[in-house]
Motif scaffolding. Structure first.
Motif, PDB file in Angstrom:
ATOM      1  N   PHE A 342      27.048  45.740  41.361  1.00  0.00           N
ATOM      2  CA  PHE A 342      26.645  44.561  42.127  1.00  0.00           C
ATOM      3  C   PHE A 342      27.886  43.847  42.635  1.00  0.00           C
ATOM      4  N   GLU A 343      27.820  43.369  43.855  1.00  0.00           N
ATOM      5  CA  GLU A 343      28.988  42.779  44.494  1.00  0.00           C
ATOM      6  C   GLU A 343      28.873  41.275  44.675  1.00  0.00           C
ATOM      7  N   ASP A 344      27.686  40.800  45.027  1.00  0.00           N
ATOM      8  CA  ASP A 344      27.499  39.404  45.420  1.00  0.00           C
ATOM      9  C   ASP A 344      26.906  38.617  44.251  1.00  0.00           C
ATOM     10  N   ILE A 345      27.778  37.940  43.502  1.00  0.00           N
ATOM     11  CA  ILE A 345      27.348  37.241  42.292  1.00  0.00           C
ATOM     12  C   ILE A 345      27.873  35.808  42.318  1.00  0.00           C
ATOM     13  N   THR A 346      26.999  34.866  42.037  1.00  0.00           N
ATOM     14  CA  THR A 346      27.377  33.458  41.928  1.00  0.00           C
ATOM     15  C   THR A 346      27.237  33.021  40.481  1.00  0.00           C
ATOM     16  N   LEU A 347      28.305  32.438  39.944  1.00  0.00           N
ATOM     17  CA  LEU A 347      28.314  31.981  38.551  1.00  0.00           C
ATOM     18  C   LEU A 347      28.254  30.461  38.520  1.00  0.00           C
ATOM     19  N   ALA A 378      38.298  34.889  37.857  1.00  0.00           N
ATOM     20  CA  ALA A 378      39.706  35.311  37.861  1.00  0.00           C
ATOM     21  C   ALA A 378      39.885  36.594  37.049  1.00  0.00           C
ATOM     22  N   TYR A 379      39.235  36.664  35.914  1.00  0.00           N
ATOM     23  CA  TYR A 379      39.330  37.847  35.042  1.00  0.00           C
ATOM     24  C   TYR A 379      38.782  39.093  35.737  1.00  0.00           C
ATOM     25  N   LEU A 380      37.634  38.969  36.373  1.00  0.00           N
ATOM     26  CA  LEU A 380      36.993  40.123  37.006  1.00  0.00           C
ATOM     27  C   LEU A 380      37.724  40.558  38.265  1.00  0.00           C
ATOM     28  N   ARG A 381      38.201  39.616  39.045  1.00  0.00           N
ATOM     29  CA  ARG A 381      38.945  39.977  40.261  1.00  0.00           C
ATOM     30  C   ARG A 381      40.252  40.683  39.914  1.00  0.00           C
ATOM     31  N   LYS A 382      40.793  40.352  38.768  1.00  0.00           N
ATOM     32  CA  LYS A 382      42.035  40.976  38.335  1.00  0.00           C
ATOM     33  C   LYS A 382      41.822  42.437  37.960  1.00  0.00           C
ATOM     34  N   ASN A 383      40.612  42.760  37.529  1.00  0.00           N
ATOM     35  CA  ASN A 383      40.359  44.080  36.963  1.00  0.00           C
ATOM     36  C   ASN A 383      39.396  44.964  37.744  1.00  0.00           C
ATOM     37  N   MET A 384      38.615  44.387  38.654  1.00  0.00           N
ATOM     38  CA  MET A 384      37.606  45.166  39.369  1.00  0.00           C
ATOM     39  C   MET A 384      37.754  44.960  40.877  1.00  0.00           C
ATOM     40  N   PRO A 385      37.753  46.047  41.665  1.00  0.00           N
ATOM     41  CA  PRO A 385      37.907  45.919  43.119  1.00  0.00           C
ATOM     42  C   PRO A 385      36.573  45.688  43.827  1.00  0.00           C
ATOM     43  N   HIS A 386      36.660  45.153  45.033  1.00  0.00           N
ATOM     44  CA  HIS A 386      35.533  45.081  45.967  1.00  0.00           C
ATOM     45  C   HIS A 386      34.336  44.298  45.410  1.00  0.00           C
ATOM     46  N   ILE A 387      34.568  43.101  44.911  1.00  0.00           N
ATOM     47  CA  ILE A 387      33.450  42.290  44.445  1.00  0.00           C
ATOM     48  C   ILE A 387      33.525  40.906  45.087  1.00  0.00           C
ATOM     49  N   LYS A 388      32.354  40.342  45.352  1.00  0.00           N
ATOM     50  CA  LYS A 388      32.265  38.993  45.900  1.00  0.00           C
ATOM     51  C   LYS A 388      31.753  38.082  44.789  1.00  0.00           C
ATOM     52  N   LEU A 389      32.641  37.295  44.255  1.00  0.00           N
ATOM     53  CA  LEU A 389      32.285  36.387  43.173  1.00  0.00           C
ATOM     54  C   LEU A 389      32.521  34.949  43.603  1.00  0.00           C
ATOM     55  N   LYS A 390      31.596  34.096  43.217  1.00  0.00           N
ATOM     56  CA  LYS A 390      31.714  32.676  43.542  1.00  0.00           C
ATOM     57  C   LYS A 390      31.436  31.887  42.280  1.00  0.00           C
TER      58      LYS A 390
END
Length: 578
Positions: A342-347, A378-390
């Motif tokens: 899954f790419e588009d996730i809002t936390l 920040a943790y996920l962007r550091k370790n996983m490519p091509h994801i849209k997190l907000k």
């Protein structure tokens, strides 16, 4: 190992002749327990081979090499050293009977040679194209982040910058430079994602769909321009126009070929001092003395390929997920949601990670003092490519009331707050506004007593409010799903009422996450059509040891898992859905 036993086994095999044990116990710079020279009978031919008994044959099997392989026909399942690839050891159960194993390996070698010489297994070259390609002399490796491998497009590439080490010999340094990796991508952002620095140069990617098989070149010989000029005319004219390749000093070309049997293979070349000439409307590389062609073994790191190593991909394309609550469950859950593709996730969470959280949270000391939602991004962007997190560091109720977030914008909503009051409020809003997206409520019970996952849609029977009822005597509201007997003080605190928490470990959150991910895949696959409550019962050892009492619900549940449908848990007098 009994050498005479090996000799007797070889002697008794009527498919072998001219058996001799070599005085040396090594071959191709590998130490063996024993090395035997003999001939295999293959379709009327006698093929000279070396049979090498590995020291740890119970683990490594037996190696068989073709003698003088340089003059042997180029056939599948034989590497450039002449070693026959007998078995794929991944997941294979090896028999500890040496004599039986030896005969089995000999039979397998004869079958491979027979099929290769008569051409019946030539298609195996296609299935394992990359394996043969990467054995070419002077091979270099290139990692490719190309989102759409079935489209011809322009790329950029860079080479790993190799720094000379202190007191390193110049020859050793030059060798490391030659072995350095390349990186190519379609999007410039990929270079920063994969931490690639250095000058970016031109590269191209061509996607081809030939009518005939493209076989790998013979890896025992240097890659020549003839092989490349056989492939270039297969590129269609529109792709040539779109990419507009020109002669120059350096260039990388990546080819992706969809073979007639639907096998997708990728490989590349790096050109130096190249000149293109057009013959009959097709581009060809002009063969010149200064021309240099380096074969590139393509290592795909695009998301589609990386996800292929997991189970069958969940059909999640375009799904937007809202995760409310980034505590113990939420942290592990978003990590697995991202790894599910899954790419588009809002936390959403307005809480800050404290020192007391880290032993049951996926995040550690590095993120203490940060908002949990921001820290997870920040943790996920550091370790996983091509994801849209907000990340939204606010309280969900305030955001909905202020209309800064619209629950209708999401395809799946997950509440991992573990707070019944917030969940009841979400349930009320969802039902009042007739939001059709499935809502997942996930929560842990104290210590090791269990956990629950509820998947509810406003259009189906039953809702979250149905999990609560009133005591006939006291009229107090209670949780009808609880494993913990009502009336007990379970919460603990560090600093008075403001520091209260429910005790449980990270292992419970991991179990809850596993259930949740499984049901997310069911939702995406269309295997969810009614409201459900999944309850997982723990053994309760530490719960009971702490002096707490379990409820009748816990005692009455016989199996570890129990799934109730909306038909079973709905209440006719429910204030929300009744």
């Amino acid at each position: 190992m009994n050498t005479s036993e090996v000799y007797d086994t070889l002697l008794d095999n009527n498919k072998i002749a001219a058996i001799t044990r070599l005085n040396k116990n090594s071959y191709m710079n590998i130490i063996y327990d024993s090395v035997w020279s003999c001939e295999l009978a293959v379709d009327g031919l006698m093929v000279p081979v070396y049979i090498c008994i590995c020291k740890y044959w119970e683990k490594d099997l037996i190696d068989i090499y073709i003698e003088k392989y340089i003059s042997f026909p180029y056939i599948p399942h034989v590497d450039i050293k002449g070693k026959i690839c007998l078995f794929d050891l991944e997941g294979v159960l090896i028999d500890t009977n040496l004599c039986g194993l030896l005969n089995q390996c000999i039979d397998r070698a004869i079958n491979i040679l027979s099929d290769g010489l008569n051409g019946s297994n030539k298609e195996e070259f296609i299935r394992e194209f990359s394996l043969y390609w990467c054995q070419l002399p002077n091979i270099k490796y290139i990692r490719c982040d190309i989102p759409n491998m079935r489209e011809s497009q322009k790329l950029k590439y860079t080479e790993t910058v190799v720094q000379r080490r202190k007191r390193e010999k110049l020859s050793s340094y030059y060798k490391r430079v030659e072995e350095s990796n390349l990186f190519a991508a379609h999007n410039i952002e990929s270079f920063s994602t994969w931490n690639m620095r250095g000058a970016q140069k031109n590269a191209v990617h061509f996607f081809l769909e030939p009518n005939e098989y493209i076989y790998p070149p013979d890896a025992r010989q240097k890659l020549d321009v003839e092989f490349i000029n056989y492939i270039l005319p297969l590129i269609n004219e529109e792709d040539y126009k779109k990419i507009n390749i020109k002669s120059g000093r350096e260039m990388v070309i990546i080819f992706t070929i969809l073979q007639p049997n639907n096998v997708l293979v990728s490989f590349g070349i790096k050109l130096k001092n190249y000149t293109f000439e057009i013959i009959k409307g097709k581009y060809l590389i002009k063969e010149e003395d200064k021309l240099s062609i380096t074969p590139l073994s393509v290592k795909r790191i695009d998301k589609e390929f990386l996800m292929s190593r997991t189970k069958d991909n969940i059909r999640n394309h375009g799904k937007k997920i809202l995760l409310i609550g980034c505590g113990s469950i939420g942290g592990y859950l978003v990590n697995e949601i991202v790894k599910a593709g899954f790419e588009d996730i809002t936390l959403v969470d307005d809480d800050i990670l404290s020192e007391q959280n880290i032993f049951r949270h996926i995040l550690g000391i590095e993120y203490v003092g940060q908002y949990k939602a921001e820290a997870l991004v920040a943790y996920l962007r550091k370790n996983m490519p091509h994801i849209k997190l907000k990340s939204l560091d606010e309280e969900i109720r305030a955001m909905v009331d202020e209309e800064s977030i619209n629950l209708s914008d999401f395809d799946i909503i997950i509440s991992a707050t573990g707070n019944h009051n917030i969940n009841r409020w979400i349930n009320k809003v969802v039902n009042e506004k007739r939001i059709t997206a499935p809502i997942m409520y996930v929560w842990n019970e104290p210590l090791d007593i269990g956990c629950h996952v509820a998947i509810l849609q406003s259009c189906n029977k039953g809702c979250y409010e149905c999990f609560f009822d009133r005591n006939n005597c006291t009229n107090e509201l209670y949780d009808v799903t609880a494993y913990c007997k009502a009336g007990q003080k379970i919460t603990r605190n560090f600093s008075g009422c403001g520091g209260s928490y429910v005790p449980y470990g990270s292992t419970v959150s991991i179990k809850t996450t596993a259930i949740c991910i499984d049901w997310i895949s069911r939702i995406c696959d269309g295997r969810y059509n009614q409201n459900v409550l999944i309850s997982m019962k723990g053994d309760g050892y530490y719960f009971k040891k702490a002096g707490f009492n379990v409820s009748d619900v816990y005692e009455d549940q016989i199996k570890e898992f129990e799934i109730k449908t909306g038909e079973e848990f709905c209440r006719s007098n429910c204030e929300v859905c009744g």
